[in-house]
Scaffold this motif. Sequence first.
Motif, PDB file in Angstrom:
ATOM      1  N   ASP A 170      -2.697  83.669  39.041  1.00  0.00           N
ATOM      2  CA  ASP A 170      -1.948  84.509  38.788  1.00  0.00           C
ATOM      3  C   ASP A 170      -0.623  84.336  40.093  1.00  0.00           C
ATOM      4  O   ASP A 170       0.568  84.436  39.712  1.00  0.00           O
ATOM      5  CB  ASP A 170      -2.314  85.848  38.508  1.00  0.00           C
ATOM      6  N   SER A 171      -1.169  84.363  41.216  1.00  0.00           N
ATOM      7  CA  SER A 171      -0.253  84.456  42.052  1.00  0.00           C
ATOM      8  C   SER A 171       0.850  83.200  41.973  1.00  0.00           C
ATOM      9  O   SER A 171       1.925  83.268  42.387  1.00  0.00           O
ATOM     10  CB  SER A 171      -1.045  84.247  43.491  1.00  0.00           C
ATOM     11  N   SER A 172       0.214  82.001  41.686  1.00  0.00           N
ATOM     12  CA  SER A 172       0.676  80.640  41.771  1.00  0.00           C
ATOM     13  C   SER A 172       1.973  80.555  40.645  1.00  0.00           C
ATOM     14  O   SER A 172       3.179  80.631  40.861  1.00  0.00           O
ATOM     15  CB  SER A 172      -0.068  79.639  41.711  1.00  0.00           C
ATOM     16  N   LEU A 230       7.445  81.573  37.999  1.00  0.00           N
ATOM     17  CA  LEU A 230       8.229  82.109  37.320  1.00  0.00           C
ATOM     18  C   LEU A 230       9.348  83.118  37.876  1.00  0.00           C
ATOM     19  O   LEU A 230      10.469  83.042  37.483  1.00  0.00           O
ATOM     20  CB  LEU A 230       7.583  83.091  36.409  1.00  0.00           C
ATOM     21  N   GLU A 231       9.027  83.862  38.914  1.00  0.00           N
ATOM     22  CA  GLU A 231      10.102  84.762  39.269  1.00  0.00           C
ATOM     23  C   GLU A 231      11.031  84.075  40.341  1.00  0.00           C
ATOM     24  O   GLU A 231      12.121  84.287  40.495  1.00  0.00           O
ATOM     25  CB  GLU A 231       9.086  85.742  40.398  1.00  0.00           C
ATOM     26  N   ALA A 232      10.508  82.828  40.822  1.00  0.00           N
ATOM     27  CA  ALA A 232      11.432  82.081  41.582  1.00  0.00           C
ATOM     28  C   ALA A 232      12.511  81.683  40.799  1.00  0.00           C
ATOM     29  O   ALA A 232      13.655  81.424  41.263  1.00  0.00           O
ATOM     30  CB  ALA A 232      10.499  81.038  42.378  1.00  0.00           C
ATOM     31  N   THR A 249       0.658  84.452  30.202  1.00  0.00           N
ATOM     32  CA  THR A 249       1.364  84.231  31.521  1.00  0.00           C
ATOM     33  C   THR A 249       1.471  82.697  31.659  1.00  0.00           C
ATOM     34  O   THR A 249       2.390  82.189  32.334  1.00  0.00           O
ATOM     35  CB  THR A 249       1.121  84.995  32.653  1.00  0.00           C
ATOM     36  N   LEU A 250       0.222  82.045  31.671  1.00  0.00           N
ATOM     37  CA  LEU A 250       0.142  80.497  31.922  1.00  0.00           C
ATOM     38  C   LEU A 250       1.016  79.986  30.829  1.00  0.00           C
ATOM     39  O   LEU A 250       1.708  78.837  31.334  1.00  0.00           O
ATOM     40  CB  LEU A 250      -1.297  80.136  32.024  1.00  0.00           C
ATOM     41  N   ALA A 251       0.930  80.338  30.003  1.00  0.00           N
ATOM     42  CA  ALA A 251       1.624  79.412  28.759  1.00  0.00           C
ATOM     43  C   ALA A 251       3.268  79.715  28.926  1.00  0.00           C
ATOM     44  O   ALA A 251       3.929  78.662  28.515  1.00  0.00           O
ATOM     45  CB  ALA A 251       1.227  80.217  27.343  1.00  0.00           C
ATOM     46  N   ASP A 252       3.646  80.878  29.293  1.00  0.00           N
ATOM     47  CA  ASP A 252       5.097  81.006  29.617  1.00  0.00           C
ATOM     48  C   ASP A 252       5.423  80.250  31.077  1.00  0.00           C
ATOM     49  O   ASP A 252       6.616  79.562  30.810  1.00  0.00           O
ATOM     50  CB  ASP A 252       5.274  82.730  29.762  1.00  0.00           C
ATOM     51  N   THR A 310       8.381  75.727  33.280  1.00  0.00           N
ATOM     52  CA  THR A 310       8.531  74.716  34.422  1.00  0.00           C
ATOM     53  C   THR A 310       7.974  73.602  33.755  1.00  0.00           C
ATOM     54  O   THR A 310       7.361  73.192  32.824  1.00  0.00           O
ATOM     55  CB  THR A 310       7.600  75.248  35.654  1.00  0.00           C
ATOM     56  N   ASP A 311       8.222  72.522  34.700  1.00  0.00           N
ATOM     57  CA  ASP A 311       7.386  71.101  34.460  1.00  0.00           C
ATOM     58  C   ASP A 311       6.169  70.878  35.455  1.00  0.00           C
ATOM     59  O   ASP A 311       5.938  69.765  35.463  1.00  0.00           O
ATOM     60  CB  ASP A 311       8.779  69.870  34.650  1.00  0.00           C
ATOM     61  N   ASP A 312       5.558  71.907  35.857  1.00  0.00           N
ATOM     62  CA  ASP A 312       4.355  72.018  36.560  1.00  0.00           C
ATOM     63  C   ASP A 312       3.297  71.736  35.920  1.00  0.00           C
ATOM     64  O   ASP A 312       2.668  72.752  35.345  1.00  0.00           O
ATOM     65  CB  ASP A 312       4.575  73.263  37.691  1.00  0.00           C
ATOM     66  N   SER A 313       2.521  70.686  35.683  1.00  0.00           N
ATOM     67  CA  SER A 313       1.571  70.455  35.021  1.00  0.00           C
ATOM     68  C   SER A 313       0.391  70.242  35.718  1.00  0.00           C
ATOM     69  O   SER A 313      -0.764  69.905  35.423  1.00  0.00           O
ATOM     70  CB  SER A 313       1.578  69.288  33.977  1.00  0.00           C
TER      71      SER A 313
END
Length: 464
Positions: free
Chosen positions: A153-155, A160-162, A293-296, A301-304
Motif C-alpha cells: 500500500d505504501s509503495s 499515485l500521490e506523487a 488501488t493496485l489496479a489503479d 504508471t509503467d511500474d511493473s
Amino acid sequence: MLLESIESDIPEIRVDVVEEGIDAVPKWLRCAIDENLSFDISKLESFFFARWEPVLYDAFVVAAAVEFCDMTKRRPSQGWGRSIVLRIPVHDPDRWSQNSVANSLCDALRLLTGDYWELAFYKRKKKVDPPRQGQFNLHRDISAVIPFSDGLDSSIVAGLEARNLGEHLVRVRLGKKDFVPNGIDPRKEPFTAMPYKVRQGEKRFVESSARSRGFKFALISGIAAFLSGAKRVILPESGQGALGPSLIPVGQAYPDYRCHPHFGRKMETFLWSLIKFDGQYDYPYIWNTKGETLADFMKQTDDSINWKETRSCWQQNRQIGVDGKARQCGICAACMLRRLSVHAAGQTESASTYVWENLAAPTFESGVTPKFGRTNGAMREYAIAGTLHMDHLASLLQSRVDDSHIKLEIFRLSQSLDLDQGIVKQKLERLLLRHKQEWEDFVTSLGEESFITHWTKMRSDERA
C-alpha cells in the motif's frame, strides 16, 4: 502530576525514564535515555533541518518510552489490557502536564493499545543540544506528507500521490531499511530514517502485539508535516487494511485501530494541544480494496517491477528465510490479503516470493517449498487465521451476529470522517461487497482441491 495506580487485577508496569547516570525511582523499571532509548544525531538532523524544537525531541522520547513499555510487559493470557505508569523527563513539564495535552495523549494511547496509561512529566536535568542544521532539499510549498515503509500500500499510494502532487509531496520513511527516493542522496533528503531506536532493559522484550507502533508512526508523520508546513498526512492503507482489523478482532484481541480514522482524529487533538498543529490525517484510499488501488496504480504508471519488491508479511525474516534469502510466508493474514489483491488486479508474482509457494496444493504441508521444511503447528495456525480473517470479512454483511458491530463502525467512521452515516453505510457496504467478490474469485482460482478452499468450505458449513 500525582501518580495513582489503577486499582484492578490487570498486569501493571511502572517505568521511570531517566537521563544518563541517574537511578530510577525505587521498585520502578529503569529506562535510560541514550541506553534503552538511543537517538541518532544524524537522523535527528534530518528532522530538525529548519529549526530546533525541544518539545518535538521530547515527543520522540515519549514515543520511544511508550514502545519500551509496550514490549516489556506481557499481555495477560486471559483478557488484553495492562496498567502502564510512566514517568518521562522533558524540557517543559508544565506544557506536557496541561490537561489538554496529557489527557489527549492518554486518550489516543488508550484507544490504540487497549491499555490504561498514566503519564507524569518532570524537568530534565540537562538540556539536549540541538543538532546542526543540514542542507536538505525541500520544496517551499509542501501540501502533504506520506508515511513510507516497505509495504505494498505504501509503495503504490506514494507513487499515485506523487503523480498528483509532484514536489509538493514529502515521503516520511518508517521502514527499517535505508531509503533513497528516486536515487537521491539521502543526506540531502529530510525524514529518510527513524530518528531513534529502542532497546530492552533489565527485563527482556516479551510482548509482540506492538500496537504502540501505530503511535510512533502517526507521531513521526505528524511531526514531519508540522516541520515542513504541510496540512495533510496521507495514510496509504486501503479499506481492508484500515478497517478490517477493527471490524474483525482476532480471538480475544482488542480491536486494532492503528490505521483507523478514529485514532487519527485523536492524534490530531493531541498534536493540536501540544504544538498547535492544525493538519489532518487523510485516508483517500480507505473505500478501495487493496486490489483496486493496485489496479489503479498499474493503469497510471509503467511500474511493473518495483511494487513486487515490497513486503507485506508479518513474520520475521529469520523465521521464513529460504537458502539464506528472505521470503514472505504467504499464509498470514497480511500475505493472504496481498495475494488476493494481486490476483484481483490481474497481476502475478513469482512463486518464490513466498515460503508457501502453492496455495492450490491439497494439503497445507504440500504447499510449502521443499527447501523450507519447518511446517510447525504455529505456522498452520497463522495460515488458518489468515484464511478465516479474509473469509469472515467477506461474509460480514450477511452475518446477523456482526450487524450491531457494523452499525457501531458506521457511526465511528461518520464522526471521524465528518460524513453522513448514510454515505458511510453505502461506501462501507460497497467495500465489503467488493472484498467478497475478490475473495471468492481468488479462492475459485485455487481450485476445488486447494487446502484454502477446504478451510473456507468448513467455515461455511459451520455457519450453516
